[in-house]
Design a protein around this motif. Structure first.
Motif, PDB file in Angstrom:
ATOM      1  N   UNK A  51     -10.133   7.198  -9.267  1.00 33.95           N
ATOM      2  CA  UNK A  51      -8.865   7.276  -8.645  1.00 33.95           C
ATOM      3  C   UNK A  51      -8.298   6.006  -8.361  1.00 33.95           C
TER       4      UNK A  51
ATOM      5  N   UNK B 165      -2.052   1.145 -12.342  1.00 32.57           N
ATOM      6  CA  UNK B 165      -0.365   1.353 -12.308  1.00 32.57           C
ATOM      7  C   UNK B 165       0.197   0.386 -11.529  1.00 32.57           C
ATOM      8  N   UNK B 166      -0.309   0.075 -10.513  1.00 31.25           N
ATOM      9  CA  UNK B 166       0.274  -0.819  -9.550  1.00 31.25           C
ATOM     10  C   UNK B 166       0.518  -2.206 -10.418  1.00 31.25           C
TER      11      UNK B 166
ATOM     12  N   UNK C  47       4.002   1.496  -1.023  1.00 31.84           N
ATOM     13  CA  UNK C  47       4.588   1.868  -2.362  1.00 31.84           C
ATOM     14  C   UNK C  47       3.538   2.174  -3.535  1.00 31.84           C
ATOM     15  N   UNK C  48       2.273   1.544  -3.672  1.00 26.52           N
ATOM     16  CA  UNK C  48       1.338   2.124  -4.408  1.00 26.52           C
ATOM     17  C   UNK C  48       0.902   3.587  -4.282  1.00 26.52           C
TER      18      UNK C  48
ATOM     19  N   UNK D  38      -7.075  -3.762  -2.252  1.00 30.84           N
ATOM     20  CA  UNK D  38      -6.767  -2.379  -2.852  1.00 30.84           C
ATOM     21  C   UNK D  38      -7.922  -1.904  -3.513  1.00 30.84           C
TER      22      UNK D  38
ATOM     23  N   UNK E 127      -7.421   3.987 -11.331  1.00 28.64           N
ATOM     24  CA  UNK E 127      -6.047   4.325 -11.874  1.00 28.64           C
ATOM     25  C   UNK E 127      -5.043   3.929 -10.970  1.00 28.64           C
ATOM     26  N   UNK E 128      -5.102   4.148  -9.824  1.00 21.00           N
ATOM     27  CA  UNK E 128      -4.097   3.876  -9.011  1.00 21.00           C
ATOM     28  C   UNK E 128      -3.667   2.044  -9.076  1.00 21.00           C
TER      29      UNK E 128
ATOM     30  N   UNK F 267       0.857  -1.401  -0.117  1.00 21.02           N
ATOM     31  CA  UNK F 267      -0.001  -0.189  -0.064  1.00 21.02           C
ATOM     32  C   UNK F 267       1.018   1.299  -0.017  1.00 21.02           C
TER      33      UNK F 267
ATOM     34  N   UNK G 276       3.780   5.873  -5.199  1.00 21.75           N
ATOM     35  CA  UNK G 276       3.711   6.074  -6.779  1.00 21.75           C
ATOM     36  C   UNK G 276       2.449   6.989  -7.213  1.00 21.75           C
ATOM     37  N   UNK G 277       1.338   6.754  -6.610  1.00 21.80           N
ATOM     38  CA  UNK G 277       0.101   7.719  -7.100  1.00 21.80           C
ATOM     39  C   UNK G 277       0.498   8.962  -6.806  1.00 21.80           C
TER      40      UNK G 277
ATOM     41  N   UNK H 197      -1.427  11.976  -9.205  1.00 23.00           N
ATOM     42  CA  UNK H 197      -2.821  11.453  -9.553  1.00 23.00           C
ATOM     43  C   UNK H 197      -3.716  12.304  -8.626  1.00 23.00           C
TER      44      UNK H 197
ATOM     45  N   UNK I  94       3.921  -4.814  -9.358  1.00 22.06           N
ATOM     46  CA  UNK I  94       4.004  -4.552  -7.992  1.00 22.06           C
ATOM     47  C   UNK I  94       3.167  -5.589  -7.187  1.00 22.06           C
TER      48      UNK I  94
END
Lengths: 216, 216, 216, 216
Positions: free
Chosen positions: D184, D191-192, C187-188, D159, D187-188, C185, C191-192, C197, D197
């Motif tokens: 959101x 990406x992950x 890490x994610x 998630x 999107x997150x 979480x 990144x966001x 974002x 990841x």
DNA sequence: ATATAAGCGAGACGGTACGTCACGTCTTTGT
DNA sequence: ACAAAGACGTGACGTACCGTCTCGCTTATAT
């Protein structure tokens, strides 16, 4: 013509009423009037507290209903003389007062006095009935010619009930002698009545509902 | 030999005793006997609960002490005749019963009955005193020649106290007529006594010490 | 300047507070959140029910106070990087959620939601603190140059807290893997955040006053 | 072979089922989840309590059946991209969580957690279905070449579901912004996932019955 | 047609927990 | 050491809900 048909839903079980009444008496016998708790009654009766409160709004009402059910006055037999009638009545009163025990009666009386609704019901269902009996009895004496007029029944009731109540409840004297006292009271009252010592009921002070009495 | 020297430490304030007594009466007047709680008394008196319990072991004892302090019987005046003496006594009794109110007396009586110690003290300090007065009164009548022997004082007490108690407390009748009833009771009792209707005290049943019965 | 001097009267015993808190945890451990009754807590703590209700108005308030006292957020240490800070925070959150157990947390959350007052206190004393930590953390990242602007802290909180809450409470998954998820979480989220974002907080949505939201 | 022929006796009225469901929702709307009592439901539905308990063993089961019937997941449409699929799913989740209201969901969740049987049914009929949808969705992305391998679906579920749950239920934030958050989150998560990841499911931690899912 | 079986609204039943209140005791700070 | 204040353990009160049961009645199928 039907008598209270049962509107719907599960009917009250008479077994529960019986169990509650028995339990009230048992708990009082065991722990006295002071130890009479609703939980104890429920437990002894094997009944839920809700079933008690479904029938009686308060603990006092329950006690009232259970204990005073036994005390219901019965119509007096005609013995042929005023003294005989009075004697029978005072004996009956003595018997009733002796039953529950002094502690129970004082507690119950205090509870009754504290609750206006109970007070009314007590006056109507018990005192008024007893007074009705006295009235009947006095009327009989008038018919016989023993009395010339009917004296105030409330005064007569005080003269009859009072000494026995005082003896058993206030003075806490030997209950074995209550019968003796009952006869004495009857004699004294007879003398007072035949001597025309008591005034007639001129102020109209009924206990509660005088009209509710004779029709019974 | 000194009387209660005061061992040490701060002495009790009499102000507190007074305040408690006043508060008890105030609370009863406000909320009735049922609403008489120790916290309410303490708050009304502006006093800590501990100060109450330092004086009285229980709420009942407090109530007893406060309310029955007023009711102390006074020695009876000699009116010259038995009927006059009895009349004075019954009037005094009526006066005392009228005071606290029916609700208070029933509650108090119930509490007294529930507590053996209070019961004894009630019998000793109140009933026995009243009975002593009756005895005195009867002896006077014997001296005068109105009576030939002394009848059982307990029976006389029941005959005198009972009707008034019943009228005011049980039947809850008009307290204004209590005086009238007091006179009636005195007359009836006089008649009964002079007619030798009452037996003498042969069984020895003292109010104060039932365990003193010789049969033991 | 003194701190609440103690106005008078016997002070609350801290022993009782301690015993209640311990008992709440013991009873929950024994019988689960559903079996948490006030009587059981009182009995286990060796304390009267009144002493509990003197401190807490309802059972829910008691539970809230006891269980959420442990969960107090601590100020986060600066690890040097945004990812490190987030990782520390999510680990801490995971630790806290793991503690009381899923059943307790759902029950407690339901009770909190049912009582408006508790809801407010929960938002103020717990959620707002956590959000403050998040804000601090983001500001630090901005200072470092990791972020260019501060995104909406509420969204960040949802992104961080949500997955852990879902994993442990809703999905009831293996709590041993919560640490792994915490790192994921973090890490994610890092990144966001660095990818810009998340929008900045434009609508002003404080935790404590949801009614202030304009869109409503 | 016929399906449940009806052995004899009066068949259940569907009207009752409908009325119960409506009443549950009505009572919750009126008094909240805390005020949801079986008596209230019966009274509102114009139905006997027995008719409720004939259908559901406990109040919790009733609530579960009524409230979670609406939340049945529908199979996700293929939008052509992983991000589109995830977005559609998170939007659907947001929609479902928004429906019953935060108070209801927390209460219901607590009840579900407290009852092992309900817990199992919840996992099987709801969480597993949602996880199956996620699996389908991920497989589709692999087929498209967006992903190289299938990550642990439980983590993905946490998630996706977590932030929305936290936002609406725990933080009690503006439900109007839930759609924004849904996008959101999608999107997150995209990406992950594309950044690899998330680990693959190596420990095999299915919610309940992994084999029960794909065959559907 | 009639018996059998089960559903139906209503509401009483035994239990259990709640939150309140009063009792009599104890512990603080002041005087 | 007594006073006011008030917290303490105990235990009863009356209320509310749960899940079960018993009423009298209705509505289906099975004989």
């Amino acid at each position: 013509m039907a008598t209270s048909k049962h509107a719907g839903g599960r009917p009250r079980e008479q077994r529960v009423d019986t169990a509650i009444a028995a339990a009230v008496r048992a708990v009082i016998g065991e722990s006295g009037y002071a130890g009479l708790t609703v939980d104890a009654v429920a437990a002894t009766a094997g009944v839920g507290k809700a079933s008690i409160y479904r029938r009686y709004a308060t603990k006092q009402e329950m006690t009232f209903a259970v204990l005073l059910h036994d005390l219901r006055e019965e119509s007096p037999a005609d013995t042929g003389t005023l003294h005989g009638d009075l004697s029978a009545l005072t004996e009956q009163i003595a018997e009733q007062l002796r039953g529950p025990g002094a502690g129970t009666l004082t507690g119950l009386l205090a509870d009754i006095r504290a609750d206006p609704e109970l007070r009314t019901r007590f006056a109507e269902t018990f005192l008024a009935v007893e007074r009705g009996i006295i009235t009947t009895l006095l009327d009989r004496a008038i018919t016989r010619g023993e009395l010339t007029h009917r004296p105030d029944a409330a005064l007569v009731q005080a003269l009859l009930l009072g000494p026995l109540f005082a003896w058993l409840i206030v003075l806490d004297e030997d209950s074995a002698r209550a019968t003796e006292l009952a006869h004495l009271v009857a004699t004294v009252a007879t003398n007072a009545l035949t001597a025309n010592l008591l005034p007639t009921e001129t102020w109209s002070t009924p206990v509660t509902a005088p009209d509710a009495v004779p029709g019974r």
